[in-house]
Motif scaffolding. Structure first.
Motif, PDB file in Angstrom:
ATOM      1  N   ASP A  53       1.110  55.786  87.165  1.00 47.88           N
ATOM      2  CA  ASP A  53       2.197  56.762  87.205  1.00 47.88           C
ATOM      3  C   ASP A  53       3.238  56.503  86.109  1.00 47.88           C
TER       4      ASP A  53
ATOM      5  N   ARG B  11       1.739  57.822  82.874  1.00 46.24           N
ATOM      6  CA  ARG B  11       1.845  59.283  82.792  1.00 46.24           C
ATOM      7  C   ARG B  11       3.249  59.706  82.389  1.00 46.24           C
TER       8      ARG B  11
ATOM      9  N   LYS C 146       4.006  59.139  78.887  1.00 50.62           N
ATOM     10  CA  LYS C 146       3.136  59.951  78.037  1.00 50.62           C
ATOM     11  C   LYS C 146       2.267  59.092  77.111  1.00 50.62           C
TER      12      LYS C 146
ATOM     13  N   SER D  81      -8.087  57.845  80.760  1.00 47.12           N
ATOM     14  CA  SER D  81      -6.893  58.634  81.060  1.00 47.12           C
ATOM     15  C   SER D  81      -7.237  60.107  81.251  1.00 47.12           C
TER      16      SER D  81
ATOM     17  N   LYS E 150      -6.928  62.304  84.691  1.00 45.30           N
ATOM     18  CA  LYS E 150      -6.215  63.583  84.759  1.00 45.30           C
ATOM     19  C   LYS E 150      -7.088  64.665  85.373  1.00 45.30           C
TER      20      LYS E 150
END
Length: 718
Positions: free
Chosen positions: A480, A483, A486, A496, A500
């Motif tokens: 988290d 994410r 970024k 990754s 997603k």
């Protein structure tokens, strides 16, 4: 409510033996534990720390909700808000000040997922500053392995099962349950007993009387910090007497001629004066070691956190090599593991920033630069200095050298985050504290340590209970944060992207997905299904350990030979005789802090009632004769001073340590606003205020925790 019994393993903090245990689960809680007599490694053994698992697991002081520091007061915060804030701030700091402004650190209680999470987040942000606890106690092994064996991951283990002669320096395996760091050997007392029953010999070199020295055949009480010189004396004796293995050296080594020249540059008399061990004892020890059919020398933290640590490990392996012990039964072997970690680590670190530490220029070993330069980096005025730190399962405020400077550095950070089961002392200064699950609340495959098992072996650690409160696995926390920052999760765009895609269906890429891939990958010694591994009670051994396969399968040098004479080591070794770590008029005592009780380990154990029941705050142990000379009685307050600072604590005269030294145990000093109630009631004194962050191994940046020059004065009487 019925009781369910599940077999799994002990993982109390960073304890390495990982003994097999039976866990009673009642109403969603671990209520009782017992040693598992059927586990192939521990076979019914477990120490008192393992028996305290229910207290640790169910501790009411655990951190159970994310919290944010609001002007010194901690307030609860929701997970998404916390990870979003942290991720955004990391990205903002990185973008404004560059990638070297970011750092992570994992401590000795981290498992593979926590290690990977911390390292890859740091790498994904472009930073080389993925520090870890091994840089405080173990990276000497990597530096030597890289030069001698061709890769820093080629760490060899002593073969205690079949040896005739064991020489143990700075290790107390009856307490640590391992003859060398990270080795999974839970029944060491039985191993030592078996060596002696076979007619073999166990020799302990240690400046204090330990549980292990009491059951050894010989105990040499060396001057703290001078183990290198003893080893050099042994090498000289073996070479001068032509007791080396000429055939083995010709077949498997280069650089031995350099050693033959070097040992003529010093005398055994000088070695005896430095170490405090008589010439005849050194000669006899060298003769017995070289003459034994099967033998090994090994060290642990007592030596690894002392002076000249990389050079000392070089001398250890030189002795093992010139007598033909590496890759031989009863000597030292390399376990490739169920998963080939050497190739795996190289794959995972391909995209890592390889830069050395900004302060000191130390190389990255075992995943990152040394933690010892952290404070100087933060406190500098350089625009590229570290400004953000994420700490996982560690407590730098207490465990790093020069604690006063570390405190200043932590307070100067723009962002400090801890991920832990408690709000630690470090967490008391943090901007965010995030609650992690225990092993028993998540399970997993600790594949980064499986090469230290006795045989190639894979073992799944079962999830026993649901997470307490809002605690979450480190894997999910780092996903988290990645994410929000970024950057690709695990610093891998493929993983990754898959993560997603899975999120669109309410799922994620989990630790189980990674384990499943590893078990059927080219890195696996034998293809296994995750399903079969999870079903196995004690894991699955995937083949016999080939102790003699070192030179045919494992060594990584270009010519498949051990390189005994690395230019930088050869150059540096001459200087050690100019300033040996021996007492002086200004600093008449040597301070060590590596001693450990069976009931304690790292800072976590200080909050467990059953372990602390008979454990007072730490004391300063000095030799009885030294105490008499200074009119110091048990319980008197003494002041210990080094070049880095002073501390005061109670004295304990004893005949169990060498005269001219003082011992103070580490991992005390709980004076900060942590969540650990019991630890704060018995805070103790942090000895790391006395250890310097400037006296570092030139090859690794490792600090000195044993042999620090000091003086002692009586402060007050009882």
């Amino acid at each position: 409510m019925s009781v369910t019994t599940i077999k799994s393993i002990c993982k109390f903090g960073a304890c390495e033996p990982q003994c097999g245990m039976e866990f009673d689960i009642e109403n969603g809680k671990i209520t009782q534990v017992r040693p598992d007599p059927t586990h192939p490694f521990s076979r019914g053994y477990v120490c008192k720390k393992g028996m305290a698992i229910p207290e640790y697991q169910n501790d009411p002081d655990r951190l159970l909700s994310p919290e944010i520091n609001k002007n010194g007061d901690f307030e609860k915060i929701e997970w998404k808000a916390a990870t979003d804030d942290i991720g955004h701030k990391l990205r903002q700091i990185r973008d404004q000040y560059g990638p070297t402004s970011i750092a992570t650190y994992w401590g000795n209680a981290a498992d593979s997922s926590a290690m990977i999470g911390a390292n890859t987040l740091c790498s994904a942000l472009g930073s080389p500053n993925s520090m870890n606890v091994l840089s405080l106690e173990y990276t000497d092994r990597g530096a030597v392995a890289e030069r001698l064996f061709g890769d820093q991951t080629i760490i060899i283990q002593p073969d205690a099962d079949s040896t005739d002669f064991a020489l143990l320096l700075g290790t107390n395996p009856l307490v640590t349950q391992g003859m060398t760091l990270l080795q999974r050997r839970p029944r060491t007392a039985g191993d030592l007993k078996n060596i002696r029953q076979r007619g073999g010999k166990v020799v302990v070199v240690d400046p204090r009387v330990t549980e292990t020295s009491k059951v050894s055949d010989q105990h040499l009480m060396i001057q703290p910090g001078t183990d290198l010189f003893l080893l050099l004396g042994m090498i000289k004796c073996i070479i001068d007497a032509d007791n080396f293995n000429q055939e083995y050296l010709q077949d498997h080594c280069t650089g031995f001629d350099w050693w033959k020249t070097f040992v003529s540059s010093f005398s055994l008399t000088s070695i005896a004066a430095i170490t405090g061990i008589h010439e005849l004892q050194i000669t006899r020890l060298a003769d017995e070691f070289s003459g034994a059919k099967k033998a090994f020398i090994t060290t642990r933290v007592g030596v690894q956190t002392s002076y000249n640590t990389a050079l000392t490990e070089w001398a250890v392996q030189t002795l093992n090599v010139i007598t033909g012990r590496v890759g031989k039964e009863g000597g030292l072997f390399f376990n490739p593991g169920a998963i080939n970690n050497t190739d795996l680590v190289h794959l995972f670190t391909k995209k890592k920033n390889p830069a050395p530490s900004r302060v000191g220029g130390y190389p990255q070993i075992f995943g990152g630069p040394p933690a010892s330069v952290f404070a100087d980096d933060v406190l500098s005025e350089d625009g590229n200095r570290i400004r953000a730190l994420i700490v996982v399962a560690g407590n730098p405020l207490i465990s790093f050298p020069n604690s006063a400077k570390v405190e200043q550095a932590l307070k100067k950070l723009d962002l400090l985050v801890t991920i832990d089961i408690y709000r630690s002392d470090t967490g008391a200064l943090a901007h965010y504290n995030l609650p992690a699950t225990t092993l028993y609340e998540k399970g997993g495959f600790h594949f980064l340590t499986q090469p230290f098992d006795p045989v190639p072996h894979a073992e799944w650690r079962k999830k026993l209970v649901e997470p307490t409160g809002k605690a979450r696995p480190e894997w999910d926390i780092f996903r988290d944060i990645s994410r929000a920052a970024k950057v690709p999760f695990l610093n891998n765009f493929l993983i990754s992207g898959l993560d997603k895609c899975l999120s669109w269906f309410g799922k994620n890429f989990t630790e189980e997905h990674l384990a499943k891939a590893l078990l059927i990958s080219p890195f696996a010694m034998k293809k296994l299904s995750l399903k079969s591994l999870k079903k196995s009670e004690h894991g699955i051994s995937v083949g016999l350990l080939q102790k003699d396969a070192f030179f045919t399968h494992h060594i990584r040098t270009f010519d498949k030979k051990v390189h005994l004479a690395s230019d930088d080591f050869c150059y540096a070794i001459h200087a050690v005789f100019k300033n040996p770590p021996i007492p002086t008029k200004s600093w008449p005592f040597s301070l060590i802090s590596g001693g450990r009780h069976l009931a304690t380990f790292n800072t976590w154990t200080k909050n467990i009632p059953s372990l602390m029941k008979n454990t007072d705050e730490n004391v300063a142990t000095i030799h009885t004769e030294d105490a008499i000379k200074m009119n110091i009685k048990e319980g008197d307050i003494i002041e210990i001073t080094t070049a880095s600072g002073s501390i005061r604590l109670k004295a304990k005269p004893s005949d169990l340590i060498r005269s001219g030294m003082v011992m103070v145990q580490q991992f005390w000093g709980h004076k900060f606003a942590s969540s650990q109630t019991l630890a704060k009631q018995k805070p103790g004194v942090n000895v790391n205020y006395l250890h310097s962050d400037q006296v570092l191994c030139q090859f690794t940046g490792m600090p000195v925790f044993n042999g620090t020059p000091c003086r002692i004065t009586k402060f007050s009487s009882i």
